[in-house]
Design a protein around this motif. Structure first.
Motif, PDB file in Angstrom:
ATOM      1  N   GLU A   1       0.857  -1.183   0.000  1.00  0.00           N
ATOM      2  CA  GLU A   1       0.000   0.000   0.000  1.00  0.00           C
ATOM      3  C   GLU A   1       0.896   1.236   0.000  1.00  0.00           C
ATOM      4  OE1 GLU A   1      -3.119  -0.194  -0.317  1.00  0.00           O
ATOM      5  OE2 GLU A   1      -3.377  -2.351  -0.023  1.00  0.00           O
ATOM      6  N   ALA A   2       0.338   2.382  -0.329  1.00  0.00           N
ATOM      7  CA  ALA A   2       1.111   3.627  -0.348  1.00  0.00           C
ATOM      8  C   ALA A   2       1.692   3.887   1.037  1.00  0.00           C
ATOM      9  CB  ALA A   2       0.227   4.790  -0.787  1.00  0.00           C
ATOM     10  N   GLY A   3       3.002   3.865   1.148  1.00  0.00           N
ATOM     11  CA  GLY A   3       3.656   4.127   2.413  1.00  0.00           C
ATOM     12  C   GLY A   3       3.526   2.996   3.393  1.00  0.00           C
ATOM     13  N   GLY A   4       2.920   1.878   3.010  1.00  0.00           N
ATOM     14  CA  GLY A   4       2.701   0.776   3.929  1.00  0.00           C
ATOM     15  C   GLY A   4       3.684  -0.352   3.709  1.00  0.00           C
ATOM     16  N   ARG A   5       3.449  -1.429   4.452  1.00  0.00           N
ATOM     17  CA  ARG A   5       4.320  -2.587   4.384  1.00  0.00           C
ATOM     18  C   ARG A   5       3.795  -3.569   3.355  1.00  0.00           C
ATOM     19  NH1 ARG A   5       5.351  -6.909   9.280  1.00  0.00           N
ATOM     20  NH2 ARG A   5       7.271  -7.847   8.464  1.00  0.00           N
ATOM     21  N   PRO A   6       4.667  -4.193   2.537  1.00  0.00           N
ATOM     22  CA  PRO A   6       4.199  -5.167   1.549  1.00  0.00           C
ATOM     23  C   PRO A   6       3.474  -6.321   2.225  1.00  0.00           C
ATOM     24  CG  PRO A   6       6.501  -4.569   1.173  1.00  0.00           C
ATOM     25  CD  PRO A   6       6.125  -3.994   2.500  1.00  0.00           C
ATOM     26  N   GLY A   7       2.556  -6.938   1.498  1.00  0.00           N
ATOM     27  CA  GLY A   7       1.843  -8.086   2.023  1.00  0.00           C
ATOM     28  C   GLY A   7       2.740  -9.295   2.121  1.00  0.00           C
ATOM     29  N   LEU A   8       2.200 -10.377   2.686  1.00  0.00           N
ATOM     30  CA  LEU A   8       2.980 -11.582   2.930  1.00  0.00           C
ATOM     31  C   LEU A   8       3.568 -12.150   1.645  1.00  0.00           C
ATOM     32  CD1 LEU A   8       3.948 -13.872   4.764  1.00  0.00           C
ATOM     33  CD2 LEU A   8       1.734 -14.985   4.421  1.00  0.00           C
ATOM     34  N   LEU A   9       2.776 -12.236   0.586  1.00  0.00           N
ATOM     35  CA  LEU A   9       3.271 -12.800  -0.663  1.00  0.00           C
ATOM     36  C   LEU A   9       4.430 -11.989  -1.214  1.00  0.00           C
ATOM     37  CD1 LEU A   9      -0.017 -13.790  -2.548  1.00  0.00           C
ATOM     38  CD2 LEU A   9       1.386 -15.180  -1.030  1.00  0.00           C
ATOM     39  N   ALA A  10       4.324 -10.675  -1.144  1.00  0.00           N
ATOM     40  CA  ALA A  10       5.381  -9.813  -1.670  1.00  0.00           C
ATOM     41  C   ALA A  10       6.638  -9.880  -0.817  1.00  0.00           C
ATOM     42  CB  ALA A  10       4.884  -8.372  -1.758  1.00  0.00           C
ATOM     43  N   ARG A  11       6.481 -10.099   0.489  1.00  0.00           N
ATOM     44  CA  ARG A  11       7.644 -10.178   1.374  1.00  0.00           C
ATOM     45  C   ARG A  11       8.406 -11.481   1.203  1.00  0.00           C
ATOM     46  NH1 ARG A  11       3.995  -8.584   5.397  1.00  0.00           N
ATOM     47  NH2 ARG A  11       4.331 -10.513   6.563  1.00  0.00           N
ATOM     48  N   ARG A  12       7.709 -12.554   0.856  1.00  0.00           N
ATOM     49  CA  ARG A  12       8.323 -13.874   0.700  1.00  0.00           C
ATOM     50  C   ARG A  12       7.942 -14.455  -0.662  1.00  0.00           C
ATOM     51  NH1 ARG A  12      10.662 -12.173   4.381  1.00  0.00           N
ATOM     52  NH2 ARG A  12      10.909 -13.019   6.501  1.00  0.00           N
ATOM     53  N   PRO A  13       8.398 -13.839  -1.743  1.00  0.00           N
ATOM     54  CA  PRO A  13       7.928 -14.257  -3.072  1.00  0.00           C
ATOM     55  C   PRO A  13       8.291 -15.696  -3.439  1.00  0.00           C
ATOM     56  CG  PRO A  13       9.740 -12.696  -3.269  1.00  0.00           C
ATOM     57  CD  PRO A  13       9.330 -12.682  -1.835  1.00  0.00           C
ATOM     58  N   LEU A  14       9.519 -16.123  -3.160  1.00  0.00           N
ATOM     59  CA  LEU A  14       9.907 -17.480  -3.535  1.00  0.00           C
ATOM     60  C   LEU A  14       9.202 -18.519  -2.675  1.00  0.00           C
ATOM     61  CD1 LEU A  14      13.709 -17.067  -4.294  1.00  0.00           C
ATOM     62  CD2 LEU A  14      11.946 -17.865  -5.871  1.00  0.00           C
ATOM     63  N   THR A  15       9.150 -18.280  -1.376  1.00  0.00           N
ATOM     64  CA  THR A  15       8.434 -19.211  -0.499  1.00  0.00           C
ATOM     65  C   THR A  15       6.974 -19.307  -0.911  1.00  0.00           C
ATOM     66  OG1 THR A  15       9.904 -18.710   1.356  1.00  0.00           O
ATOM     67  CG2 THR A  15       7.774 -19.705   1.886  1.00  0.00           C
ATOM     68  N   SER A  16       6.367 -18.169  -1.189  1.00  0.00           N
ATOM     69  CA  SER A  16       4.960 -18.149  -1.601  1.00  0.00           C
ATOM     70  C   SER A  16       4.765 -18.909  -2.904  1.00  0.00           C
ATOM     71  CB  SER A  16       4.486 -16.700  -1.770  1.00  0.00           C
ATOM     72  OG  SER A  16       4.595 -15.987  -0.557  1.00  0.00           O
ATOM     73  N   PHE A  17       5.689 -18.716  -3.841  1.00  0.00           N
ATOM     74  CA  PHE A  17       5.585 -19.420  -5.124  1.00  0.00           C
ATOM     75  C   PHE A  17       5.619 -20.928  -4.932  1.00  0.00           C
ATOM     76  CE2 PHE A  17       8.085 -21.749  -8.286  1.00  0.00           C
ATOM     77  CZ  PHE A  17       7.188 -21.729  -9.350  1.00  0.00           C
ATOM     78  N   PHE A  18       6.594 -21.437  -4.196  1.00  0.00           N
ATOM     79  CA  PHE A  18       6.732 -22.889  -4.049  1.00  0.00           C
ATOM     80  C   PHE A  18       5.585 -23.487  -3.238  1.00  0.00           C
ATOM     81  CE2 PHE A  18      11.225 -22.044  -5.167  1.00  0.00           C
ATOM     82  CZ  PHE A  18      11.337 -22.953  -6.214  1.00  0.00           C
ATOM     83  N   VAL A  19       5.119 -22.780  -2.224  1.00  0.00           N
ATOM     84  CA  VAL A  19       3.973 -23.284  -1.460  1.00  0.00           C
ATOM     85  C   VAL A  19       2.756 -23.413  -2.366  1.00  0.00           C
ATOM     86  CG1 VAL A  19       2.304 -22.702   0.348  1.00  0.00           C
ATOM     87  CG2 VAL A  19       4.751 -22.491   0.808  1.00  0.00           C
ATOM     88  N   MET A  20       2.500 -22.398  -3.177  1.00  0.00           N
ATOM     89  CA  MET A  20       1.355 -22.449  -4.083  1.00  0.00           C
ATOM     90  C   MET A  20       1.530 -23.523  -5.146  1.00  0.00           C
ATOM     91  SD  MET A  20      -0.045 -18.578  -4.754  1.00  0.00           S
ATOM     92  CE  MET A  20       1.536 -17.807  -5.060  1.00  0.00           C
ATOM     93  N   ALA A  21       2.741 -23.613  -5.726  1.00  0.00           N
ATOM     94  CA  ALA A  21       2.979 -24.598  -6.781  1.00  0.00           C
ATOM     95  C   ALA A  21       2.743 -26.012  -6.271  1.00  0.00           C
ATOM     96  CB  ALA A  21       4.404 -24.456  -7.318  1.00  0.00           C
ATOM     97  N   TYR A  22       3.264 -26.304  -5.087  1.00  0.00           N
ATOM     98  CA  TYR A  22       3.066 -27.632  -4.496  1.00  0.00           C
ATOM     99  C   TYR A  22       1.599 -27.857  -4.151  1.00  0.00           C
ATOM    100  CZ  TYR A  22       7.945 -29.160  -3.799  1.00  0.00           C
ATOM    101  OH  TYR A  22       9.220 -29.615  -3.977  1.00  0.00           O
ATOM    102  N   ALA A  23       1.001 -26.907  -3.451  1.00  0.00           N
ATOM    103  CA  ALA A  23      -0.368 -27.095  -2.966  1.00  0.00           C
ATOM    104  C   ALA A  23      -1.357 -27.251  -4.112  1.00  0.00           C
ATOM    105  CB  ALA A  23      -0.768 -25.916  -2.076  1.00  0.00           C
ATOM    106  N   PHE A  24      -1.275 -26.388  -5.112  1.00  0.00           N
ATOM    107  CA  PHE A  24      -2.221 -26.446  -6.226  1.00  0.00           C
ATOM    108  C   PHE A  24      -2.082 -27.769  -6.996  1.00  0.00           C
ATOM    109  CE2 PHE A  24      -2.101 -21.500  -6.678  1.00  0.00           C
ATOM    110  CZ  PHE A  24      -2.830 -21.394  -5.507  1.00  0.00           C
ATOM    111  N   SER A  25      -0.841 -28.150  -7.301  1.00  0.00           N
ATOM    112  CA  SER A  25      -0.629 -29.377  -8.076  1.00  0.00           C
ATOM    113  C   SER A  25      -1.031 -30.616  -7.286  1.00  0.00           C
ATOM    114  CB  SER A  25       0.841 -29.497  -8.494  1.00  0.00           C
ATOM    115  OG  SER A  25       1.189 -28.520  -9.441  1.00  0.00           O
ATOM    116  N   TRP A  26      -0.615 -30.687  -6.032  1.00  0.00           N
ATOM    117  CA  TRP A  26      -0.906 -31.880  -5.238  1.00  0.00           C
ATOM    118  C   TRP A  26      -2.410 -32.056  -5.028  1.00  0.00           C
ATOM    119  CZ3 TRP A  26       3.248 -32.682  -0.826  1.00  0.00           C
ATOM    120  CH2 TRP A  26       4.507 -32.790  -1.432  1.00  0.00           C
ATOM    121  N   LEU A  27      -3.116 -30.946  -4.914  1.00  0.00           N
ATOM    122  CA  LEU A  27      -4.563 -31.030  -4.751  1.00  0.00           C
ATOM    123  C   LEU A  27      -5.213 -31.614  -6.000  1.00  0.00           C
ATOM    124  CD1 LEU A  27      -7.064 -30.358  -3.033  1.00  0.00           C
ATOM    125  CD2 LEU A  27      -7.104 -28.110  -4.120  1.00  0.00           C
ATOM    126  N   VAL A  28      -4.770 -31.167  -7.182  1.00  0.00           N
ATOM    127  CA  VAL A  28      -5.350 -31.662  -8.431  1.00  0.00           C
ATOM    128  C   VAL A  28      -4.920 -33.100  -8.700  1.00  0.00           C
ATOM    129  CG1 VAL A  28      -5.498 -31.295 -10.928  1.00  0.00           C
ATOM    130  CG2 VAL A  28      -5.456 -29.334  -9.382  1.00  0.00           C
TER     131      VAL A  28
END
Length: 295
Positions: free
Chosen positions: A9-36
């Protein structure tokens, strides 16, 4: 959480995904694929965890959907989070980055199959069966199979995540060699649910702990070679896709050239790509052509 809420946000702190982009990517990649993948794992041919049968055609759809839902969606979501619409456009633009020098196409389309052929020949202790491919018409069959494998088998959509989003960011913090090792391990372990399906495990070098370990080591060698090509082609995703497709497509060809027991292990690929990876690491001193930030 919406995508927009993950961005600063303007002047604010980045959200969780933006703060941990690689961790967020791998968690989503694993979770989405394993669920399907879960319906396949639970019931393919009665060999899964539940005694129910899944239509073979459905297995193909589940596999394609798992790839699309995992590294593809995760990569695009995180590109949007970290770079907005421009980030997504930049990622997708590298899929059509084709002006990279003809030598890299030769390596991707001819060199990679040769590596696999030499490695398999060494492991088999004998050359391929002559005439097994059926003459000149094989070339057309290979091209058609290559296209189908690229679009439906995984390379096109997997690489949007692995090499499109993850590798550039991992190299900036871990270096080319460190990023290749870590990404190779995570890429291999992403396949873990598939090892619960005996038919897939058998076609991927065998199951059990030893089979998974060898598969992981082989994935690291694949990744080192792809990273080297990626870094020498201005981070071209197109070249990464072509290398991945060559590996998958020529694996089918090898099945016609050698007895089934030869390819019951990942050792043929480990021999070929392992030797090439060691040479590349030694010659480039581990840099693998990496010259700076790419994301």
């Amino acid at each position: 959480m919406t995508i927009s809420s993950a961005r600063p946000e303007a002047g604010g702190r980045p959200g969780l995904l933006a703060r941990r982009p690689l961790t967020s990517f791998f968690v989503m990649a694993y979770a989405f694929s394993w669920l399907v993948w879960s319906p396949w794992v639970l019931g393919e041919d009665g060999a899964g965890l539940l005694p129910t049968r899944i239509d073979p055609a459905l297995i193909g759809y589940l596999n394609a959907a798992a790839i699309l839902a995992g590294p593809t969606v995760a990569g695009l979501v995180m590109a949007r989070v970290t770079g907005g619409r421009a980030g997504v456009r930049a990622l997708l633009a590298r899929l059509v980055l084709w002006r990279v020098g003809v030598q890299w196409y030769v390596v991707a389309l001819v060199g990679v199959p040769l590596i696999m052929l030499v490695g398999t020949t060494i492991w088999a202790g004998a050359g391929p069966t002559s005439g097994a491919l059926g003459g000149p018409s094989y070339l057309l069959t290979y091209v058609v199979t290559f296209v189908l494998v690229t679009v439906l088998g995984g390379p096109l959509f997997e690489e949007i995540g692995w090499r499109g989003f993850a590798l550039p960011r991992m190299q900036s913090s871990l270096g080319a060699l460190g990023a290749s090792v870590v990404l190779g391990v995570l890429w291999a372990l992403w396949h873990l649910p598939q090892f619960l399906v005996p038919s897939w495990a058998a076609s991927s070098g065998g199951g059990g702990v030893s089979g998974i370990l060898l598969f992981t080591l082989t994935a690291i060698t694949f990744t080192v070679v792809i990273t080297w090509l990626f870094n020498h082609t201005r981070a071209s995703l197109l070249i990464a896709v072509l290398v991945h497709s060559s590996i998958d497509t020529f694996s089918i060809t090898l099945g016609a050239l050698f007895p089934p027991d030869v390819l019951a292990s990942a050792m043929p690929f480990m021999i070929g790509f392992g030797a090439v990876a060691l040479v590349l690491v030694a010659v480039t001193r581990g840099r693998l052509g990496y010259a700076g930030r790419q994301e």
